[in-house]
Design a protein around this motif. Structure first.
Motif, PDB file in Angstrom:
ATOM      1  N   ALA A  90       0.827  -1.207   0.000  1.00 52.71           N
ATOM      2  CA  ALA A  90       0.000   0.000   0.000  1.00 52.71           C
ATOM      3  C   ALA A  90       0.858   1.253   0.000  1.00 52.71           C
ATOM      4  O   ALA A  90       0.541   2.242  -0.687  1.00 52.71           O
ATOM      5  CB  ALA A  90      -0.928  -0.004   1.216  1.00 52.71           C
ATOM      6  N   GLY A  94       0.870   4.042  -2.939  1.00 57.54           N
ATOM      7  CA  GLY A  94       0.650   5.456  -2.661  1.00 57.54           C
ATOM      8  C   GLY A  94       1.747   6.335  -3.231  1.00 57.54           C
ATOM      9  O   GLY A  94       1.483   7.380  -3.832  1.00 57.54           O
ATOM     10  N   SER A  97       1.427   6.432  -6.979  1.00 54.47           N
ATOM     11  CA  SER A  97       0.336   7.315  -7.395  1.00 54.47           C
ATOM     12  C   SER A  97       0.768   8.769  -7.334  1.00 54.47           C
ATOM     13  O   SER A  97       0.395   9.575  -8.194  1.00 54.47           O
ATOM     14  CB  SER A  97      -0.891   7.082  -6.497  1.00 54.47           C
ATOM     15  OG  SER A  97      -1.363   5.766  -6.617  1.00 54.47           O
ATOM     16  N   GLN A  98       1.561   9.100  -6.318  1.00 60.08           N
ATOM     17  CA  GLN A  98       2.087  10.461  -6.220  1.00 60.08           C
ATOM     18  C   GLN A  98       3.030  10.755  -7.383  1.00 60.08           C
ATOM     19  O   GLN A  98       2.979  11.837  -7.990  1.00 60.08           O
ATOM     20  CB  GLN A  98       2.814  10.630  -4.889  1.00 60.08           C
ATOM     21  CG  GLN A  98       3.197  12.063  -4.546  1.00 60.08           C
ATOM     22  CD  GLN A  98       3.921  12.145  -3.220  1.00 60.08           C
ATOM     23  OE1 GLN A  98       4.783  11.318  -2.919  1.00 60.08           O
ATOM     24  NE2 GLN A  98       3.586  13.133  -2.419  1.00 60.08           N
ATOM     25  N   THR A 157      -5.086   2.458  -5.114  1.00 62.54           N
ATOM     26  CA  THR A 157      -4.712   2.685  -3.724  1.00 62.54           C
ATOM     27  C   THR A 157      -5.830   2.264  -2.779  1.00 62.54           C
ATOM     28  O   THR A 157      -5.585   1.586  -1.772  1.00 62.54           O
ATOM     29  CB  THR A 157      -4.385   4.180  -3.500  1.00 62.54           C
ATOM     30  OG1 THR A 157      -3.310   4.565  -4.372  1.00 62.54           O
ATOM     31  CG2 THR A 157      -3.970   4.445  -2.071  1.00 62.54           C
ATOM     32  N   GLN A 201      -4.444   3.956   7.179  1.00 60.01           N
ATOM     33  CA  GLN A 201      -4.016   3.961   5.777  1.00 60.01           C
ATOM     34  C   GLN A 201      -4.601   5.153   5.014  1.00 60.01           C
ATOM     35  O   GLN A 201      -3.919   5.763   4.183  1.00 60.01           O
ATOM     36  CB  GLN A 201      -4.451   2.655   5.103  1.00 60.01           C
ATOM     37  CG  GLN A 201      -3.728   1.433   5.615  1.00 60.01           C
ATOM     38  CD  GLN A 201      -4.211   0.173   4.928  1.00 60.01           C
ATOM     39  OE1 GLN A 201      -3.516  -0.423   4.102  1.00 60.01           O
ATOM     40  NE2 GLN A 201      -5.418  -0.245   5.239  1.00 60.01           N
ATOM     41  N   SER A 205      -2.464   8.128   3.132  1.00 62.35           N
ATOM     42  CA  SER A 205      -2.719   8.507   1.736  1.00 62.35           C
ATOM     43  C   SER A 205      -3.091   9.988   1.631  1.00 62.35           C
ATOM     44  O   SER A 205      -2.668  10.678   0.704  1.00 62.35           O
ATOM     45  CB  SER A 205      -3.834   7.645   1.155  1.00 62.35           C
ATOM     46  OG  SER A 205      -3.468   6.282   1.137  1.00 62.35           O
ATOM     47  N   LEU A 208      -0.052  12.041   1.801  1.00 61.80           N
ATOM     48  CA  LEU A 208       0.743  11.966   0.576  1.00 61.80           C
ATOM     49  C   LEU A 208       0.172  12.867  -0.518  1.00 61.80           C
ATOM     50  O   LEU A 208       0.920  13.507  -1.261  1.00 61.80           O
ATOM     51  CB  LEU A 208       0.794  10.519   0.072  1.00 61.80           C
ATOM     52  CG  LEU A 208       1.740   9.556   0.789  1.00 61.80           C
ATOM     53  CD1 LEU A 208       1.573   8.150   0.246  1.00 61.80           C
ATOM     54  CD2 LEU A 208       3.187  10.004   0.655  1.00 61.80           C
TER      55      LEU A 208
END
Length: 222
Positions: A90, A94, A97-98, A157, A201, A205, A208
């Protein structure tokens, strides 16, 4: 004719090599994005495979030894191992994805350069030429109006977060079963563990992705 004697049209003549350089950079970002998500899909596949294998091992062990409380310590170990692997996955998803958002912003900037070189192509572009939050989401959704919640819930995510929350709930229930045979203790500890892990979580996220964009170069026009 000397360089100083060039007229305005000669000084600002079209430079086809600029489009080539921009396209090269564009393909470089596309390639990086493709490799990143290929890695992420592989890691998620490995995670789900390991979880499935642990369940199979647990089922085979239960068939040989019987379904009793002696099975609980092994089940707790397997659930804890799955949760550790899932949490690491995870975190990587994350971060990816960033990184993906920054890659998309970079490609939006390149489209802004394409439009500057050839303004007549702007009506034909589907993705955005803006590198702010609105431009980022316009490219993600390909110009369609989609609620932010739907985009979040349907993301990779969120999928991994839900899987980890389910594993955390199972781990909490197993620990509760070790501590007590009361059904409400087992159910309560499982639900509490799942909800707490889900909240942790989601907060990670949010941190982030919740940072403001400070390097916007092409804001969305009003």
């Amino acid at each position: 004719m000397a360089a100083d004697d060039e007229g305005p049209l000669e000084k600002h003549r079209p430079r086809p090599e600029l489009a080539t350089m921009l396209a090269t950079e564009h393909w470089s970002l596309l390639g990086t994005r493709s490799m990143t998500w290929s890695e992420i899909m592989s890691r998620i596949s490995i995670l789900l495979t390991v979880m499935s294998a642990l369940l199979v091992v647990l089922a085979l062990f239960a068939q040989g030894e019987g379904f009793d409380r002696s099975l609980l310590p092994l089940a707790v170990c397997f659930a804890a191992a799955s949760l550790i692997l899932g949490s690491l996955t995870a975190l990587r998803v994350g971060l990816a994805s960033q990184e993906d958002a920054q890659l998309i912003r970079g490609m939006n900037r390149l489209r802004a350069a394409y439009v500057e070189l050839a303004p007549e192509i702007e009506p034909y572009l589907t993705a955005s030429t803006r590198d702010d939050q609105s431009g980022l989401m316009a490219t993600y959704t390909l110009g369609s109006r989609r609620p932010m919640l739907v985009h979040i819930v349907g993301s990779t995510t969120f999928f991994v977060i839900v899987v980890n929350a389910l594993v955390a709930g199972a781990l909490g229930a197993l620990v509760g079963a070790l501590a007590s045979t009361a059904g409400w203790v087992v159910a309560g500890s499982g639900v509490l563990a799942g909800l707490v892990w889900f909240a942790v979580q989601v907060e990670v996220s949010r941190r982030l992705f919740g940072r403001p964009m400070t390097d916007v170069r092409f804001p969305t026009r009003d």
